[in-house]
Design an enzyme around this catalytic site. Structure first.
Site, PDB file in Angstrom:
ATOM      1  N   ASP A  97     -11.791 -91.112 -23.201  1.00 27.50           N
ATOM      2  CA  ASP A  97     -10.732 -90.136 -22.927  1.00 27.50           C
ATOM      3  C   ASP A  97     -10.580 -89.183 -24.107  1.00 27.50           C
ATOM      4  O   ASP A  97     -10.993 -89.487 -25.231  1.00 27.50           O
ATOM      5  CB  ASP A  97      -9.397 -90.874 -22.669  1.00 27.50           C
ATOM      6  CG  ASP A  97      -8.362 -89.979 -21.990  1.00 27.50           C
ATOM      7  OD1 ASP A  97      -8.663 -88.812 -21.681  1.00 27.50           O
ATOM      8  OD2 ASP A  97      -7.239 -90.473 -21.760  1.00 27.50           O
ATOM      9  N   LYS A 100      -1.405 -88.424 -27.169  1.00 28.58           N
ATOM     10  CA  LYS A 100      -1.988 -88.123 -25.872  1.00 28.58           C
ATOM     11  C   LYS A 100      -0.861 -87.766 -24.893  1.00 28.58           C
ATOM     12  O   LYS A 100       0.301 -87.964 -25.193  1.00 28.58           O
ATOM     13  CB  LYS A 100      -2.779 -89.325 -25.349  1.00 28.58           C
ATOM     14  CG  LYS A 100      -4.067 -89.563 -26.146  1.00 28.58           C
ATOM     15  CD  LYS A 100      -4.934 -90.654 -25.562  1.00 28.58           C
ATOM     16  CE  LYS A 100      -5.168 -90.539 -24.092  1.00 28.58           C
ATOM     17  NZ  LYS A 100      -5.669 -89.213 -23.647  1.00 28.58           N
ATOM     18  N   ALA A 157      -7.915 -86.450 -26.422  1.00 26.29           N
ATOM     19  CA  ALA A 157      -6.643 -86.606 -27.133  1.00 26.29           C
ATOM     20  C   ALA A 157      -6.120 -85.224 -27.497  1.00 26.29           C
ATOM     21  O   ALA A 157      -6.883 -84.253 -27.557  1.00 26.29           O
ATOM     22  CB  ALA A 157      -6.826 -87.434 -28.393  1.00 26.29           C
ATOM     23  N   GLU A 173      -3.010 -93.722 -18.855  1.00 22.51           N
ATOM     24  CA  GLU A 173      -4.020 -93.729 -19.921  1.00 22.51           C
ATOM     25  C   GLU A 173      -3.817 -94.946 -20.830  1.00 22.51           C
ATOM     26  O   GLU A 173      -4.772 -95.620 -21.217  1.00 22.51           O
ATOM     27  CB  GLU A 173      -3.930 -92.435 -20.736  1.00 22.51           C
ATOM     28  CG  GLU A 173      -4.404 -91.221 -19.932  1.00 22.51           C
ATOM     29  CD  GLU A 173      -4.164 -89.897 -20.616  1.00 22.51           C
ATOM     30  OE1 GLU A 173      -3.395 -89.843 -21.589  1.00 22.51           O
ATOM     31  OE2 GLU A 173      -4.759 -88.898 -20.158  1.00 22.51           O
ATOM     32  N   GLY A 200      -8.157 -84.860 -18.385  1.00 24.03           N
ATOM     33  CA  GLY A 200      -8.124 -83.635 -19.186  1.00 24.03           C
ATOM     34  C   GLY A 200      -9.463 -82.930 -19.161  1.00 24.03           C
ATOM     35  O   GLY A 200     -10.420 -83.396 -18.534  1.00 24.03           O
ATOM     36  N   SER A 201      -9.526 -81.796 -19.862  1.00 21.98           N
ATOM     37  CA  SER A 201     -10.747 -80.986 -19.796  1.00 21.98           C
ATOM     38  C   SER A 201     -11.941 -81.677 -20.464  1.00 21.98           C
ATOM     39  O   SER A 201     -13.071 -81.565 -19.982  1.00 21.98           O
ATOM     40  CB  SER A 201     -10.490 -79.616 -20.444  1.00 21.98           C
ATOM     41  OG  SER A 201     -10.077 -79.775 -21.791  1.00 21.98           O
TER      42      SER A 201
END
Ligand code: 5RP
Length: 218
Positions: free
Chosen positions: A81, A94, A83, A103, A29-30
């Site tokens: 990570d 997530k 969320a 994940e 993700g970003s």
């Protein structure tokens, strides 16, 4: 401070949780992308990474960071990570990017799960963000009917295939009162690979980006 600046700030803060000489689990993700960019600055200090998606693996490799298979890496020191939602109990939704199954696997293989997010992700109750469920394609209708019985509105994520070759049903309008129970109930439906609730194994630390700096919740 913009949302992107908050994401970069939590990614920088997460570097403090990376022990030298270990293999690091990397999310998708970003926000995780900002973490990958920070990890590149200390790549000589780690032994390698395990990625939770093909996209993250490509970004890591682009920085010259070694990406290993989980089966050869064994136990990981830390998983970092983002969320889509988090409560103060560090229960998460997530899978907005569709990488929820890998994940969850990489989180389960890690001694510590450090979640990084901007303050917009903190909620009192999970469920405003549609809950992703990865499903074996032939079970789509069966799983959808079971989700309706649980009180949710499943919507097929159109034109999307996961890294594992499956589909995603996003559950809308589900007020999630007991995330631990719902996580188990959804995983019990035949045809479900996994769902995006991270409650049975929540994050251990949440680094939350705010305009005043990074708050640490644990
Ligand atoms: C991907 C995820 C991401 O961690 C989640 O969607 C958050 O993404 P972003 O950091 O871009 O807001 O679970 O499957």
């Amino acid at each position: 401070m913009t949302q992107d600046e908050m994401k970069r700030a939590v990614a920088q803060a997460a570097i403090e949780y990376v022990p030298s000489g270990t293999i690091v689990g990397v999310g998708t993700g970003s926000t995780a992308n900002y973490f990958i960019d920070e990890l590149a600055k200390i790549k000589g200090k780690i032994d390698g990474t395990v990625a939770s998606s093909i996209a993250s693996a490509e970004r890591l490799k682009g920085h010259g960071i070694e990406v290993m298979e989980l089966n050869t890496a064994g136990r990981l020191s830390v998983y970092v990570d983002g969320a889509d939602e988090s409560t103060r109990h560090l229960h998460l939704i997530k899978g907005g990017g569709g990488a929820l199954t890998r994940e969850k696997i990489v989180a389960a293989a890690s001694d510590k799960f450090v979640c990084i997010a901007d303050e917009s992700k903190l909620v009192d109750r999970l469920g405003k963000f549609p809950l992703p469920v990865e499903v074996i394609p032939m079970a789509r209708s069966l799983v959808a009917r079971a989700i309706v019985k649980l009180g949710g509105e499943p919507v097929l994520r159109e034109g999307f295939t996961t890294d594992n070759g499956n589909i995603i049903l996003d559950i809308h309008n589900m007020d999630i009162i007991d995330p631990v129970d719902l996580e188990a109930k959804l995983n019990d439906i035949a045809g479900v690979v996994t769902n995006g609730l991270f409650a049975r194994r929540p994050a251990d630390v949440l680094l939350l980006g705010t305009p005043n700096g990074v708050n640490v919740l644990e």
